[in-house]
Design a protein around this motif. Structure first.
Motif, PDB file in Angstrom:
ATOM      1  N   LEU A 134     -12.223 -15.425  20.084  1.00 32.21           N
ATOM      2  CA  LEU A 134     -11.574 -16.500  20.839  1.00 32.21           C
ATOM      3  C   LEU A 134     -12.494 -16.961  21.971  1.00 32.21           C
ATOM      4  O   LEU A 134     -12.681 -18.158  22.195  1.00 32.21           O
ATOM      5  CB  LEU A 134     -10.258 -15.976  21.408  1.00 32.21           C
ATOM      6  CG  LEU A 134      -9.395 -16.961  22.174  1.00 32.21           C
ATOM      7  CD1 LEU A 134      -8.498 -17.724  21.225  1.00 32.21           C
ATOM      8  CD2 LEU A 134      -8.522 -16.252  23.204  1.00 32.21           C
ATOM      9  N   GLN A 135     -13.093 -15.956  22.662  1.00 35.57           N
ATOM     10  CA  GLN A 135     -13.920 -16.309  23.805  1.00 35.57           C
ATOM     11  C   GLN A 135     -15.260 -16.894  23.394  1.00 35.57           C
ATOM     12  O   GLN A 135     -15.636 -17.972  23.835  1.00 35.57           O
ATOM     13  CB  GLN A 135     -14.136 -15.075  24.680  1.00 35.57           C
ATOM     14  CG  GLN A 135     -13.017 -14.955  25.681  1.00 35.57           C
ATOM     15  CD  GLN A 135     -12.780 -13.554  26.143  1.00 35.57           C
ATOM     16  OE1 GLN A 135     -13.635 -12.672  25.991  1.00 35.57           O
ATOM     17  NE2 GLN A 135     -11.615 -13.324  26.704  1.00 35.57           N
TER      18      GLN A 135
ATOM     19  N   LEU B 257      -6.097 -18.470  18.582  1.00 35.47           N
ATOM     20  CA  LEU B 257      -6.661 -17.796  17.424  1.00 35.47           C
ATOM     21  C   LEU B 257      -5.537 -17.106  16.637  1.00 35.47           C
ATOM     22  O   LEU B 257      -4.611 -16.548  17.219  1.00 35.47           O
ATOM     23  CB  LEU B 257      -7.690 -16.766  17.890  1.00 35.47           C
ATOM     24  CG  LEU B 257      -8.507 -16.194  16.735  1.00 35.47           C
ATOM     25  CD1 LEU B 257      -9.985 -16.404  16.979  1.00 35.47           C
ATOM     26  CD2 LEU B 257      -8.235 -14.737  16.554  1.00 35.47           C
ATOM     27  N   VAL B 258      -5.632 -17.199  15.341  1.00 34.19           N
ATOM     28  CA  VAL B 258      -4.669 -16.517  14.470  1.00 34.19           C
ATOM     29  C   VAL B 258      -5.432 -15.362  13.829  1.00 34.19           C
ATOM     30  O   VAL B 258      -6.392 -15.592  13.084  1.00 34.19           O
ATOM     31  CB  VAL B 258      -4.141 -17.468  13.372  1.00 34.19           C
ATOM     32  CG1 VAL B 258      -3.049 -16.785  12.544  1.00 34.19           C
ATOM     33  CG2 VAL B 258      -3.637 -18.772  13.965  1.00 34.19           C
TER      34      VAL B 258
ATOM     35  N   ASP C 204      -3.958 -16.324  22.571  1.00 31.36           N
ATOM     36  CA  ASP C 204      -4.659 -17.368  23.328  1.00 31.36           C
ATOM     37  C   ASP C 204      -5.384 -16.693  24.491  1.00 31.36           C
ATOM     38  O   ASP C 204      -5.478 -15.465  24.538  1.00 31.36           O
ATOM     39  CB  ASP C 204      -3.726 -18.511  23.745  1.00 31.36           C
ATOM     40  CG  ASP C 204      -2.738 -18.118  24.824  1.00 31.36           C
ATOM     41  OD1 ASP C 204      -2.820 -16.968  25.323  1.00 31.36           O
ATOM     42  OD2 ASP C 204      -1.887 -18.946  25.179  1.00 31.36           O
ATOM     43  N   ASN C 205      -5.875 -17.493  25.431  1.00 28.87           N
ATOM     44  CA  ASN C 205      -6.701 -16.901  26.479  1.00 28.87           C
ATOM     45  C   ASN C 205      -5.941 -15.962  27.406  1.00 28.87           C
ATOM     46  O   ASN C 205      -6.555 -15.208  28.160  1.00 28.87           O
ATOM     47  CB  ASN C 205      -7.418 -18.009  27.260  1.00 28.87           C
ATOM     48  CG  ASN C 205      -8.528 -18.585  26.404  1.00 28.87           C
ATOM     49  OD1 ASN C 205      -9.409 -17.848  25.941  1.00 28.87           O
ATOM     50  ND2 ASN C 205      -8.466 -19.880  26.123  1.00 28.87           N
ATOM     51  N   ASN C 206      -4.613 -16.011  27.338  1.00 22.95           N
ATOM     52  CA  ASN C 206      -3.825 -15.071  28.146  1.00 22.95           C
ATOM     53  C   ASN C 206      -3.517 -13.781  27.399  1.00 22.95           C
ATOM     54  O   ASN C 206      -2.854 -12.903  27.912  1.00 22.95           O
ATOM     55  CB  ASN C 206      -2.501 -15.724  28.574  1.00 22.95           C
ATOM     56  CG  ASN C 206      -2.744 -16.930  29.446  1.00 22.95           C
ATOM     57  OD1 ASN C 206      -3.623 -16.899  30.298  1.00 22.95           O
ATOM     58  ND2 ASN C 206      -2.002 -17.993  29.206  1.00 22.95           N
TER      59      ASN C 206
END
Ligand code: CTP
Length: 398
Positions: A337-338, A345-346, A368-370
Motif C-alpha cells: 500500500l505504501q 488495498l484488497v 487503507d493508510n489507517n
C-alpha cells in the motif's frame, strides 16, 4: 433499501409459485409496495386472490381487462415499478422474454418496462441445462437482467437436481446486495483491470498465471450497478464482459500499462485487480523455438510495476490495488500500500484452493493508510465487489 420501493412481482406457472406468497409478504414487511402480475398457468398453482389479500392491490392477469378506460394498466405498472422481480420464472416465460414476445399480461408489461429486472428461475434440472435455456439466460444477462440461478435441491419430480427456486429470504438478501449500491458511483469514471497478462516467448508460447479474471469482472459489474461509467481493461479471460462496460482487451503487461495510461487522466478511480506478470522474456523469438537435446534457458527481465508508474502521474484519482499473498498477508499488504502509493488495498491469501485465483469465492482484508478497515469471511466475488464499491464510495469526493 426496500422502503417505499415499488416492486412489480411477476409470477409464472411453477409449483414454486407458492413461495412467492411468502416473497410478497416479506417484501411488504420490508417496506416495499408490491403489485403482482400473473400468467395463466401461475393461476393454476396459486390464486390471484391470495396475492391480492397480501398486497392489498388488484392482481393483473388479463391484458384485455381495463377497469378504467383512461388508463392502460400494463403501461402504468411498467412506469410505476422501480424493480421488476420475476419469481418463479419458468423456462417458457424465460424463453418468451428473451425473445421479446408479448402475448399475455405478464410478458407485455415486462416488455414495456425499462427499469431494473431480477429473474429467479424455477424448473426441472434438464430444462435448466437445456442449451435453449442456457442461450436464453445468456441473452437476458446481456440485456442487463440480473439472474439468481436456481439451487440444487429436492424437485417436485421427486429427486434432487439443480432447478429449485432459491428461497424468498435469499432472494431478498441477494436483491439487497445487488441493488443497494445503486447510485454510489453515479457519474464516476472507473477503470478496472482483470485477468492474467501474457508475456510472449515466441508466436505460440507465453508466460502467464492462473488468474481467471473473475474478481475484476465482478468488480466491473458492481461498479456498473453502482452507476459508474466503467472501462474494463482485460488480459485474456474466458468470461463475458458486462455489456455496459467499455472493454479493452490486452495481452501483455506493457499493453495493459499503455491502455491504463491512455485512460487514466479522464478517470476518477482505478481498481487494479489484474494479475500482472512481474517478468517477461528478455527477447522474443519471431519464429517458433525448435526443441533440441539441451535444457532451454529463458532469460527473464522485470516488467514495469504498473501501479508504481501510475503513482507518478496520479493527481486526485482514487487508486486501489490488490495483494495476492501466500504468507505474512497483512505485513506484505501494508508495505505494498505504501510503496505503490495506493489509497486502498484488497489483500487476499492465495495459498488455499477454496478462495482466490480461479475460485468463485474470496476472503479478503480491506486496508487503507489507517490500517485494516474490515475483513470478510469466505464470500462470493460479487459480494466482495459490492463491499469494495461501498468502501470506495465512502472515501471519494462526491
Ligand atoms: N501490479 C502491477 N504491476 C506489476 C505487478 C503487479 O501494477 N508488474 C499490481 C497488481 O495488479 C496488484 C498489485 O500490483 O494490484 C499487487 O500485485 P501482487 O502480485 O500481489 O504484488 P507484486 O507487486 O507483484 O509483488 P510480489 O509478486 O512480489 O508479491
Amino acid at each position: 433499501m426496500f422502503n417505499n420501493l415499488n416492486v412489480a412481482l411477476y409470477v409464472s406457472g411453477s409449483i414454486a409459485a407458492y413461495k412467492s406468497l411468502t416473497l410478497a409478504r416479506d417484501l411488504i414487511k420490508q417496506g416495499a409496495n408490491v403489485r403482482v402480475i400473473m400468467t395463466n398457468s401461475a393461476q393454476l398453482f396459486v390464486t390471484p386472490l391470495a396475492f391480492q389479500t397480501l398486497t392489498k392491490n388488484k392482481v393483473f392477469t388479463d391484458i384485455s381487462e381495463e377497469p378504467d378506460e383512461k388508463e392502460i394498466t400494463h403501461i402504468n405498472i411498467a412506469k410505476w415499478s422501480d424493480i421488476s422481480l420475476i419469481a418463479p420464472a419458468t423456462a417458457n416465460f424465460i424463453s418468451k422474454i428473451a425473445n421479446g414476445i408479448a402475448d399475455d399480461a405478464a410478458s407485455t408489461t415486462l416488455l414495456a418496462t425499462s427499469g431494473k429486472k431480477v429473474l429467479v428461475p424455477a424448473m426441472n434440472d434438464n430444462m435448466w441445462n437445456n442449451p435453449a435455456t442456457i442461450r436464453n439466460i445468456n441473452t437476458l444477462k446481456n440485456d442487463g437482467i440480473i439472474i439468481f440461478s436456481p439451487t440444487k435441491g429436492y424437485l417436485a419430480e421427486g429427486y434432487s437436481g439443480k432447478g429449485r427456486m432459491i428461497e424468498p429470504e435469499l432472494i431478498i438478501e441477494k436483491m439487497e446486495s445487488k441493488l443497494s449500491n445503486n447510485h454510489l458511483l453515479e457519474g464516476k469514471r472507473v477503470i478496472v483491470t482483470a485477468g492474467g497478462t501474457r508475456e510472449s516467448i515466441d508466436p505460440v508460447r507465453y508466460i502467464s498465471n492462473n488468474s481467471s479474471g473473475k474478481m475484476g469482472y465482478a468488480i466491473a459489474d458492481a461498479a456498473i450497478n453502482a452507476g459508474a461509467d466503467v472501462t474494463l481493461i482485460s488480459a485474456p479471460s474466458k468470461l463475458n464482459a458486462n455489456y455496459k462496460a467499455r472493454l479493452i482487451s490486452v495481452n501483455s503487461s506493457a499493453d495493459m500499462e499503455n491502455a491504463i495510461k491512455d485512460n487514466f487522466y479522464q478517470s476518477d478511480i482505478l481498481i487494479m485487480a489484474a494479475a500482472v506478470s512481474d517478468y517477461k522474456p528478455v527477447s522474443y523469438s519471431d519464429q517458433k523455438i525448435k526443441k533440441n537435446d539441451d535444457n532451454l534457458v529463458i532469460k527473464l527481465s522485470r516488467t514495469n510495476d504498473i501501479l508504481k508508474e501510475i503513482a507518478k502521474i496520479k493527481s486526485d484519482q482514487f487508486v486501489v490495488g490488490f495483494a495476492a499473498e501466500t504468507q505474512n498477508l497483512i505485513e506484505n499488504a501494508k508495505s505494498k500500500l505504501q510503496h505503490k502509493n495506493l489509497d486502498m488495498l484488497v489483500a487476499n491469501d492465495v495459498s488455499g484452493d477454496k478462495v482466490g485465483f480461479n475460485s468463485d469465492n474470496n476472503k479478503v482484508y480491506f486496508i487503507d493508510n489507517n490500517g485494516i478497515i474490515s475483513q470478510t469471511g469466505i464470500e462470493s466475488k460479487q459480494k466482495i465487489s459490492n463491499d469494495l464499491i461501498k468502501l470506495i464510495s465512502e472515501r471519494i469526493d462526491k
